[in-house]
Design a protein around this motif. Structure first.
Motif, PDB file in Angstrom:
ATOM      1  N   LEU D 187       0.834  -1.193   0.000  1.00  0.00           N
ATOM      2  CA  LEU D 187       0.000   0.000   0.000  1.00  0.00           C
ATOM      3  C   LEU D 187       0.875   1.251   0.000  1.00  0.00           C
ATOM      4  N   PRO D 188       1.449   1.600  -1.156  1.00  0.00           N
ATOM      5  CA  PRO D 188       2.387   2.726  -1.180  1.00  0.00           C
ATOM      6  C   PRO D 188       1.738   4.037  -0.762  1.00  0.00           C
ATOM      7  N   GLU D 189       0.430   4.139  -0.859  1.00  0.00           N
ATOM      8  CA  GLU D 189      -0.240   5.388  -0.522  1.00  0.00           C
ATOM      9  C   GLU D 189      -0.258   5.639   0.992  1.00  0.00           C
ATOM     10  N   ALA D 190       0.039   4.634   1.816  1.00  0.00           N
ATOM     11  CA  ALA D 190       0.006   4.830   3.270  1.00  0.00           C
ATOM     12  C   ALA D 190       1.395   5.080   3.833  1.00  0.00           C
ATOM     13  N   MET D 191       1.452   5.891   4.877  1.00  0.00           N
ATOM     14  CA  MET D 191       2.688   6.022   5.630  1.00  0.00           C
ATOM     15  C   MET D 191       2.691   4.970   6.743  1.00  0.00           C
ATOM     16  N   VAL D 192       3.890   4.573   7.177  1.00  0.00           N
ATOM     17  CA  VAL D 192       3.985   3.536   8.203  1.00  0.00           C
ATOM     18  C   VAL D 192       4.792   4.055   9.385  1.00  0.00           C
ATOM     19  N   GLN D 193       4.252   3.799  10.568  1.00  0.00           N
ATOM     20  CA  GLN D 193       4.924   4.155  11.810  1.00  0.00           C
ATOM     21  C   GLN D 193       5.262   2.825  12.482  1.00  0.00           C
ATOM     22  N   CYS D 194       6.555   2.559  12.729  1.00  0.00           N
ATOM     23  CA  CYS D 194       6.910   1.253  13.289  1.00  0.00           C
ATOM     24  C   CYS D 194       6.809   1.245  14.807  1.00  0.00           C
ATOM     25  N   ASP D 195       6.221   0.192  15.329  1.00  0.00           N
ATOM     26  CA  ASP D 195       6.196  -0.013  16.769  1.00  0.00           C
ATOM     27  C   ASP D 195       7.612  -0.373  17.236  1.00  0.00           C
ATOM     28  N   LEU D 196       7.868  -0.178  18.523  1.00  0.00           N
ATOM     29  CA  LEU D 196       9.182  -0.567  19.052  1.00  0.00           C
ATOM     30  C   LEU D 196       9.350  -2.073  19.037  1.00  0.00           C
ATOM     31  N   GLN D 197       8.246  -2.796  19.084  1.00  0.00           N
ATOM     32  CA  GLN D 197       8.309  -4.260  19.082  1.00  0.00           C
ATOM     33  C   GLN D 197       8.293  -4.802  17.660  1.00  0.00           C
ATOM     34  N   ASN D 198       8.877  -5.952  17.481  1.00  0.00           N
ATOM     35  CA  ASN D 198       8.907  -6.566  16.148  1.00  0.00           C
ATOM     36  C   ASN D 198       7.605  -7.264  15.807  1.00  0.00           C
ATOM     37  N   ASN D 199       6.974  -7.906  16.811  1.00  0.00           N
ATOM     38  CA  ASN D 199       5.889  -8.831  16.507  1.00  0.00           C
ATOM     39  C   ASN D 199       4.483  -8.356  16.847  1.00  0.00           C
ATOM     40  N   PHE D 200       4.391  -7.302  17.670  1.00  0.00           N
ATOM     41  CA  PHE D 200       3.044  -6.886  18.065  1.00  0.00           C
ATOM     42  C   PHE D 200       3.035  -5.418  18.468  1.00  0.00           C
ATOM     43  N   PHE D 201       1.850  -4.892  18.643  1.00  0.00           N
ATOM     44  CA  PHE D 201       1.647  -3.504  19.068  1.00  0.00           C
ATOM     45  C   PHE D 201       1.942  -3.386  20.555  1.00  0.00           C
ATOM     46  N   SER D 202       2.828  -2.459  20.902  1.00  0.00           N
ATOM     47  CA  SER D 202       3.192  -2.347  22.318  1.00  0.00           C
ATOM     48  C   SER D 202       2.983  -0.931  22.849  1.00  0.00           C
ATOM     49  N   GLY D 203       2.548  -0.036  21.984  1.00  0.00           N
ATOM     50  CA  GLY D 203       2.290   1.285  22.544  1.00  0.00           C
ATOM     51  C   GLY D 203       2.558   2.384  21.549  1.00  0.00           C
ATOM     52  N   LEU D 204       1.959   3.503  21.875  1.00  0.00           N
ATOM     53  CA  LEU D 204       1.949   4.647  20.991  1.00  0.00           C
ATOM     54  C   LEU D 204       2.137   5.823  21.907  1.00  0.00           C
ATOM     55  N   ASP D 205       3.029   6.701  21.543  1.00  0.00           N
ATOM     56  CA  ASP D 205       3.120   7.930  22.300  1.00  0.00           C
ATOM     57  C   ASP D 205       1.856   8.725  21.960  1.00  0.00           C
ATOM     58  N   THR D 206       0.924   8.836  22.909  1.00  0.00           N
ATOM     59  CA  THR D 206      -0.353   9.456  22.543  1.00  0.00           C
ATOM     60  C   THR D 206      -0.200  10.918  22.141  1.00  0.00           C
ATOM     61  N   ARG D 207       0.948  11.504  22.473  1.00  0.00           N
ATOM     62  CA  ARG D 207       1.170  12.849  21.955  1.00  0.00           C
ATOM     63  C   ARG D 207       1.354  12.822  20.433  1.00  0.00           C
ATOM     64  N   GLN D 208       1.640  11.616  19.919  1.00  0.00           N
ATOM     65  CA  GLN D 208       1.790  11.464  18.471  1.00  0.00           C
ATOM     66  C   GLN D 208       0.467  11.592  17.719  1.00  0.00           C
ATOM     67  N   ILE D 209      -0.638  11.552  18.454  1.00  0.00           N
ATOM     68  CA  ILE D 209      -1.933  11.661  17.795  1.00  0.00           C
ATOM     69  C   ILE D 209      -2.426  13.093  17.856  1.00  0.00           C
ATOM     70  N   PRO D 210      -2.151  13.872  16.845  1.00  0.00           N
ATOM     71  CA  PRO D 210      -2.636  15.255  16.901  1.00  0.00           C
ATOM     72  C   PRO D 210      -4.159  15.245  16.884  1.00  0.00           C
ATOM     73  N   LYS D 211      -4.731  16.344  17.276  1.00  0.00           N
ATOM     74  CA  LYS D 211      -6.181  16.417  17.405  1.00  0.00           C
ATOM     75  C   LYS D 211      -6.930  16.015  16.148  1.00  0.00           C
ATOM     76  N   GLU D 212      -6.380  16.347  14.987  1.00  0.00           N
ATOM     77  CA  GLU D 212      -7.170  16.124  13.784  1.00  0.00           C
ATOM     78  C   GLU D 212      -7.197  14.656  13.338  1.00  0.00           C
TER      79      GLU D 212
END
Lengths: 398, 398, 398, 398
Positions: D187-212
């Motif tokens: 899906l070249p149209e999407a940007m990708v943000q890598c999690d710190l973990q290799n195999n699963f979702f382990s967290g998101l800096d919620t400040r990374q989610i701007p209001k919009e």
């Protein structure tokens, strides 16, 4: 039917109002009775059709939004759009505008104020070069695309595909190592040069750019410090016009002194936010167009300001307003496609001026052809790339 | 209408000039009045149509460019093209040439000087073998493609796809490790053998090549020292005709003594630059054709010199000029497709001679079919691969 | 027109010979005058059309190739093909055979010797289950495909795609780690379970196979020692019919004692070479069919022997000969597609018998539909997968 | 023709029975003669067509399966389906139901019991917003999709594609590192943000989610302990409605106290098993609908319960039953597509209510359009994504 001289009748949904210019002249604020009539019309649910221009709208400068302006559903205008029709802030007044031919033989180029030119198929089709039978891949040049960073490699994929589909003979993509397999899988026709860094662009041995290569930089590039430094080095060492997009522009915006080092006739392709970062804030589209022109003249570059009517500002101070394209192209990735197309044209030996005019029109037209098989919501940048061939054929048809 | 015997009238745009051979013979330099007339025509904007051959053009040898030669927009010639029509340097004189049948029953093979043969659909269609009902994948052979290096894996992808689409029963691609996932994702129908090296081809246990396998080498190969050595070993150990392309040829060009070790009836597919590196510089297409023939005879190999009219030179000293193809194929990757197609045909048991003639024609024809759905600028090597089926069906139709 | 009682006339190209059975009976060697006539016909260039059976051909047993047999271009036969028509060694005698209906109301099942059944659309269409409106993904089962090894991951991709396209509700592919990204990129609809090994299958915690899962194993599996051991463990622990293909069969061939552990009603899908390794060499197709039947009965399994007319041998000792398919399917990967399709059917709750008959016919039919958009040479296994929908719709149409 | 007052005739295959309500009222158990007649009909092979409702079926509550209910092949009902027709347990009684218009001008919204609304094209088409000419990618929002884990990255691919095809302006996918290349290639149209973990979702800096940004989470997520914790943190910190699917719901089911922290108007998209885990077991569809409504009201969220007639339960206690979709969508991955579509709509500024109604209908309609080019068995989630454009165009057509 209702005209400005009648008493004010009740207007209901289903009624049609023809606005044939309230007041005695064009582009003058409405007042008195005219103002009242306009307010009456705007408050009704009638279908409003304006002739030439909605009453109260200034066509060549910004209109004070405190004044009353007719809000038309359709505006029928003659031969060429007024400048104001091409700017977003007037969409609610002008509605859908339709050009009616009235037998003026000269093309729109001459009708519009000389330096504001409406970029139509007729104008662009003369630019396209015939592809000679005995040409070979070298005939169509070797493009170098510097693009992509960790998480934004898709921008490089889209841009590279568009470059080749637009006709470049050969393409090398310089990408960070994390993009190596992505590029080779997504675009087997391109060669890949890996950066020393895994996640971002950190530099290019400028001796690696032989004279015959043309260079585009920016899609998905990111703004790492090393990338900024590498862009500076590139700008200072390259002698040919560059194409700069996206993060390459954002880097320039943070390092404005570098602008003077840009090779003459380079092409910059900002969207409005990026242009604002580069050149400063303006209060309306007329002012922004003025700033755009000054910027292009000052730095001797072409600026392609992306929008519903993408503007090409030239180093000579002229502005071309693109006639092709649609709202389905308002999606991440469409700008990367444009950069690739411009690079593909430059590789084929078009002049920077030709690159901008042909590229911008072709890009919009690809979107228009792609839309026929999609919907405004579902149109993808990839679809536009697939329709470049149709856009070319449309230009070459009699 | 204007002929050579009239006084010289004014010629304007829109006039048509029929050039029915100035002077008393073909292929003789123009002089005196004839030369003046020709110059007059060339300086005009009239549309020039030549009959048989533009006046002043040598048809079977190089024409001194100091002489005057009519520049025709169209040349109507009879049954077969003249040799000169097939070379790039004459494009501006001959323009678009059109073959007119004049009832000569023998095919072009006999009309052209015996050793220069125009490779048309009629000639090629006899070569295609019927695919028998009870055949199985083994019937159609096992191809081994040695291709790709870091950054150029796309060449292996394109070549491999073309090989299978052309009809090989099985395909193994030998690729550097950096190309492993790329190949398996892009072409699930192929098996992949990983080289010990990550970035380039470094060798093959030649015992790994069972007798029934046919081998092609070169697309995207790179020129690493280990690769050069590995190619040498391969050449010295293999007993069957090889197909060599791209960097495999560049390696041979740097190691010309290895040429004598090439298995008899191998197929080399250089583009003009690569052929120059292999065999030396020539000053025009006639000389190059002569050198090409000598080279093919000397080394007992087939040379496929890629171009607008790709030439197949045979070990017997004959040259076939391909009739199919178009300028949209002048794009990086199209040569890789050709190599794959030749390999696919060889796997199916065609003789090297058949492989060259059928492969070269099919390749051009695939491009012609693909062009119907694209434009000259947008045509991609991948599109050609998708159209191989149509090219086959066209050959097999009555 | 020429019949056996006329004197022997000269036969030239363009003449047509109708062979209406030389000699007094079917399936008896030709002798004397009949033998001479047959030789005369075979030596001519006349077009030979046989009625019922080419003279001299044994229809239900192997024909001694020393005997004379008419070589027909076409054989017109009635209602059902003779057994001999379905075997490769008779292709040159039978040519293209055409079935003519003669008003026998019973289907081919009854016409052929009871245990040899011609598998046609009429027979298969009754098997297809209607897909109920309120079904959900669980209704259509969860398939587990164990496939792929380093360099052969494409087999897993093709097989997995075919499984889902055939209608499985869910698919998990168990693959070596080197195949992880390949699978997820090529087939997002499948889940992937990584083996502990990077390059090959080394084992599965059989507790990971819940009761509702159906299991297929083999495509691209390789024959590593660990893989062999893992297959043994799987066979010994699983209680449901397995589908075994390719290297899974080659492993069994090297460990023939394991055959007795196969779960009853498992399905084995060898090509002729693989079957030979499993069951031994035979001297002709009739003998092989006999061995095939014995093998299926002995081990209580279904054997799908792949070929132009793929044979399904059942544990009850019957043989079904597939009517669909074409020579374009003689390409590496087509077998993997079949395995995936069988697995997809088994997931949906079809009985092993139904799986074999419906799967084999659908597979061939997919190839026939795909051929309409391709050529015999260019048909790819991926194309067959894309045409599974058309094959289904063809079966469901009235 | 046979009615309830006639004596019981013999019924054979080919006979047609019109069931015009046995007994004196609707929705009352059959008894006595009526019961005998119904049994007689059900035991026959006649084709049964029910008018309004099959006799014996309760339309607004669960029917005791010990009672006799007519099993119709078709039910002709008027204006709107009865509630019972929309539940799986009644499929065998109702058969295919067909809506007959009887001139009631009000739409189905009013005909159905006020809180049970049949979600048709007429209702949904009013929701779609016109895409304005001067819009840009920012106009259509920036979606953040948190999805995928080792072996289940395909869910993220499908969901992301659907999001963009539905019209989001920009998409960022947050994925474990093992999914990086998979996403960028697919899906070249999407940007990708890598999690710190290799195999699963382990967290998101919620400040990374701007209001919009709007956020969707769940497809292919897995249930690792770290993932559970990360979901908790997300729920507690985000202030905007979330979309939760698949494993995000399974995590909530294991941590039911977290439900109260869900942002108001969040959207949950369970399939029946997932809803059972969240809210408990019910004994029939009527009870489940009741529980569903209570759950939506209690937690102030929208619940999209996936099924043949997907139900949208709103925080106000209403239920919408989707009219679009087909059994070909009963395949792993179709739910991921729905999540992506909902997220894409939310990005464009639709209210959660609009997102649910428009999204659920569009999703089913995409499947219906895709089915035209496929078969019920072969339909793939990817095919549905490709048909989103057609579903939109169908809604926007007059």
């Amino acid at each position: 039917m209702f005209t400005a001289t009648s008493p004010l009748p009740d207007l209901e949904s289903g009624d049609i109002v023809i606005d044939a210019l309230l007041g005695t002249g064009i582009s003058r604020p409405l007042s008195g009775l005219f103002d009242s009539i306009a307010k009456h019309i705007n408050n009704s649910k009638a279908l409003v059709i304006a002739l030439d221009t909605p009453s109260g709208l200034q066509t060549d400068s910004s209109t004070d939004s405190n004044n009353t302006i007719i809000k038309a559903a359709y505006t029928l205008t003659f031969e060429c759009p007024k400048l104001a029709f091409l700017f977003p802030e007037n969409e609610d007044y002008v509605g859908n505008w339709v050009l009616l031919p009235i037998g003026i033989s000269q093309s729109c180029i001459d009708v519009l104020v000389s330096d504001n030119i409406y970029l139509t198929k007729d104008l662009v089709r003369k630019i396209v070069k015939r592809r000679k039978k005995f040409s070979h891949k070298g005939t169509f040049g070797h493009a170098l695309l510097i693009a992509g960073s960790k998480g934004k490699m898709g921008a490089a994929v889209l841009s590279g595909k568009a470059c080749l589909k637009t006709g470049a003979g050969l393409l090398t993509v310089h990408a960070p190592s994390c993009g190596y397999a992505i590029m080779q899988i997504s675009l087997p026709e391109a060669m890949v040069q890996c950066d020393l860094q895994n996640n971002f662009f950190s530099g290019l041995d400028t001796r690696q750019i032989p004279k015959e290569k043309v260079v585009g930089i920016g899609p998905g590039l990111g703004m790492a410090t090393e990338t900024q430094q590498a862009l500076k080095t590139l700008i200072q060492n390259i002698r040919k016009p560059l194409i700069l997009d996206a993060d390459a522009l954002n880097i320039l915006a943070e390092n404005k002194t570098w602008l003077s080092f840009l090779p003459e006739n380079s092409i910059l392709t900002p969207h409005p936010k990026e242009f604002e970062r580069l050149a400063g804030i303006t209060s309306n589209s007329f002012e922004r167009k003025k700033l755009l022109t000054e910027f292009a003249v000052k730095y001797k570059v072409y600026i392609v300001l992306k929008g519903a009517h993408t503007i090409v500002a030239t180093p000579e101070g002229r502005c071309f307003f693109n006639a092709s394209g649609n709202a389905g192209m308002a999606k991440g990735g469409c700008g990367d496609v444009l950069t690739g197309m411009l690079l593909g044209l430059m590789a084929q030996g078009y002049t920077p001026m030709e690159v901008c005019l042909l590229g911008v029109y072709l890009h919009g037209s690809s979107g228009d052809w792609a839309l026929k098989k999609s919907s405004l919501q579902s149109l993808m940048p990839s679809d536009c790339i697939e329709s470049i061939a149709e856009a070319y054929k449309d230009l070459e048809a009699l």
